[in-house]
Design a protein around this motif. Sequence first.
Motif, PDB file in Angstrom:
ATOM      1  N   LEU A   1       1.245   7.070  -6.653  1.00 46.37           N
ATOM      2  CA  LEU A   1       0.118   7.964  -6.917  1.00 46.37           C
ATOM      3  C   LEU A   1       0.444   9.399  -6.538  1.00 46.37           C
ATOM      4  O   LEU A   1       0.069  10.340  -7.254  1.00 46.37           O
ATOM      5  CB  LEU A   1      -1.127   7.464  -6.179  1.00 46.37           C
ATOM      6  CG  LEU A   1      -1.667   6.122  -6.655  1.00 46.37           C
ATOM      7  CD1 LEU A   1      -2.771   5.632  -5.734  1.00 46.37           C
ATOM      8  CD2 LEU A   1      -2.137   6.185  -8.090  1.00 46.37           C
ATOM      9  N   ARG A   2       1.169   9.593  -5.447  1.00 46.65           N
ATOM     10  CA  ARG A   2       1.604  10.952  -5.075  1.00 46.65           C
ATOM     11  C   ARG A   2       2.537  11.524  -6.128  1.00 46.65           C
ATOM     12  O   ARG A   2       2.395  12.673  -6.544  1.00 46.65           O
ATOM     13  CB  ARG A   2       2.303  10.942  -3.714  1.00 46.65           C
ATOM     14  CG  ARG A   2       1.371  10.979  -2.527  1.00 46.65           C
ATOM     15  CD  ARG A   2       2.105  11.282  -1.218  1.00 46.65           C
ATOM     16  NE  ARG A   2       3.246  10.420  -0.976  1.00 46.65           N
ATOM     17  CZ  ARG A   2       3.179   9.196  -0.430  1.00 46.65           C
ATOM     18  NH1 ARG A   2       2.012   8.686  -0.079  1.00 46.65           N
ATOM     19  NH2 ARG A   2       4.272   8.500  -0.218  1.00 46.65           N
TER      20      ARG A   2
ATOM     21  N   THR B   1      -5.104   1.606  -3.588  1.00 46.94           N
ATOM     22  CA  THR B   1      -4.402   0.837  -2.557  1.00 46.94           C
ATOM     23  C   THR B   1      -5.258  -0.312  -2.037  1.00 46.94           C
ATOM     24  O   THR B   1      -4.750  -1.419  -1.828  1.00 46.94           O
ATOM     25  CB  THR B   1      -3.936   1.721  -1.380  1.00 46.94           C
ATOM     26  OG1 THR B   1      -5.052   2.415  -0.833  1.00 46.94           O
ATOM     27  CG2 THR B   1      -2.873   2.707  -1.814  1.00 46.94           C
TER      28      THR B   1
ATOM     29  N   ARG C   1       0.835  -1.214   0.000  1.00 43.16           N
ATOM     30  CA  ARG C   1       0.000   0.000   0.000  1.00 43.16           C
ATOM     31  C   ARG C   1       0.867   1.260   0.000  1.00 43.16           C
ATOM     32  O   ARG C   1       0.531   2.228  -0.676  1.00 43.16           O
ATOM     33  CB  ARG C   1      -0.938   0.004   1.206  1.00 43.16           C
ATOM     34  CG  ARG C   1      -2.061  -0.991   1.094  1.00 43.16           C
ATOM     35  CD  ARG C   1      -2.972  -0.910   2.311  1.00 43.16           C
ATOM     36  NE  ARG C   1      -4.021  -1.890   2.218  1.00 43.16           N
ATOM     37  CZ  ARG C   1      -5.244  -1.684   2.669  1.00 43.16           C
ATOM     38  NH1 ARG C   1      -5.563  -0.559   3.250  1.00 43.16           N
ATOM     39  NH2 ARG C   1      -6.161  -2.615   2.545  1.00 43.16           N
TER      40      ARG C   1
ATOM     41  N   THR D   1      -3.436  11.578  -6.134  1.00 47.19           N
ATOM     42  CA  THR D   1      -3.763  11.209  -4.754  1.00 47.19           C
ATOM     43  C   THR D   1      -5.256  10.986  -4.541  1.00 47.19           C
ATOM     44  O   THR D   1      -5.641  10.282  -3.609  1.00 47.19           O
ATOM     45  CB  THR D   1      -3.250  12.269  -3.760  1.00 47.19           C
ATOM     46  OG1 THR D   1      -3.769  13.543  -4.141  1.00 47.19           O
ATOM     47  CG2 THR D   1      -1.729  12.316  -3.745  1.00 47.19           C
TER      48      THR D   1
ATOM     49  N   SER E   1       0.768   4.102  -2.868  1.00 50.19           N
ATOM     50  CA  SER E   1       0.503   5.493  -2.484  1.00 50.19           C
ATOM     51  C   SER E   1       1.620   6.424  -2.945  1.00 50.19           C
ATOM     52  O   SER E   1       1.355   7.537  -3.410  1.00 50.19           O
ATOM     53  CB  SER E   1       0.335   5.611  -0.965  1.00 50.19           C
ATOM     54  OG  SER E   1      -0.872   5.033  -0.556  1.00 50.19           O
TER      55      SER E   1
ATOM     56  N   ASP F   1      -6.037   7.365  -4.315  1.00 53.43           N
ATOM     57  CA  ASP F   1      -5.253   6.580  -3.361  1.00 53.43           C
ATOM     58  C   ASP F   1      -6.036   5.463  -2.683  1.00 53.43           C
ATOM     59  O   ASP F   1      -5.634   4.302  -2.736  1.00 53.43           O
ATOM     60  CB  ASP F   1      -4.624   7.490  -2.306  1.00 53.43           C
ATOM     61  CG  ASP F   1      -3.680   6.725  -1.411  1.00 53.43           C
ATOM     62  OD1 ASP F   1      -2.581   6.379  -1.883  1.00 53.43           O
ATOM     63  OD2 ASP F   1      -4.055   6.448  -0.249  1.00 53.43           O
ATOM     64  N   TRP F   2      -7.127   5.762  -2.038  1.00 55.39           N
ATOM     65  CA  TRP F   2      -7.817   4.725  -1.268  1.00 55.39           C
ATOM     66  C   TRP F   2      -8.350   3.625  -2.167  1.00 55.39           C
ATOM     67  O   TRP F   2      -8.297   2.445  -1.815  1.00 55.39           O
ATOM     68  CB  TRP F   2      -8.906   5.321  -0.376  1.00 55.39           C
ATOM     69  CG  TRP F   2     -10.139   5.757  -1.096  1.00 55.39           C
ATOM     70  CD1 TRP F   2     -10.375   6.978  -1.668  1.00 55.39           C
ATOM     71  CD2 TRP F   2     -11.303   4.958  -1.354  1.00 55.39           C
ATOM     72  NE1 TRP F   2     -11.614   6.989  -2.264  1.00 55.39           N
ATOM     73  CE2 TRP F   2     -12.211   5.767  -2.085  1.00 55.39           C
ATOM     74  CE3 TRP F   2     -11.670   3.658  -1.041  1.00 55.39           C
ATOM     75  CZ2 TRP F   2     -13.452   5.314  -2.497  1.00 55.39           C
ATOM     76  CZ3 TRP F   2     -12.917   3.202  -1.460  1.00 55.39           C
ATOM     77  CH2 TRP F   2     -13.791   4.029  -2.178  1.00 55.39           C
TER      78      TRP F   2
END
Length: 113
Positions: free
Chosen positions: A9-10, A22, A2, A15, A6, A18-19
């Motif tokens: 993605l950053r 991940t 994860r 972002t 993350s 993200d959730w």
Amino acid sequence: MRDLVSACLRLWGLTELDWRVTLTASELLTNAFQHARKEDESSVPVKVVLTRTPDGVFLCVSDPHPWLPAAVSAGDNDEGGRGLMLIKTLSDRYGCSSTAHGKDVWVTILHSA
């Protein structure tokens, strides 16, 4: 895993995904470890590919098990059986295919326009 997802993605400025990404990556890896690992082994070789696309990301998890995932009906008290439903809900597109060395399970997750 994860944390790596993350971080990518950053780096890509995605972002807001993200959730979803991940959680999807975690679910795909859990399924690979659970279903592709041989009973007498403690690990399984998997390959994870996370690719930025013009409209989001593409995530693919490959494992050596030849059987393609199939949805099952989970009861209220069952601990498992909801993985594909979760993948379907979190992704914009998903699929799986047999390969010469097992299978690929993939998703596409798009960012909002």
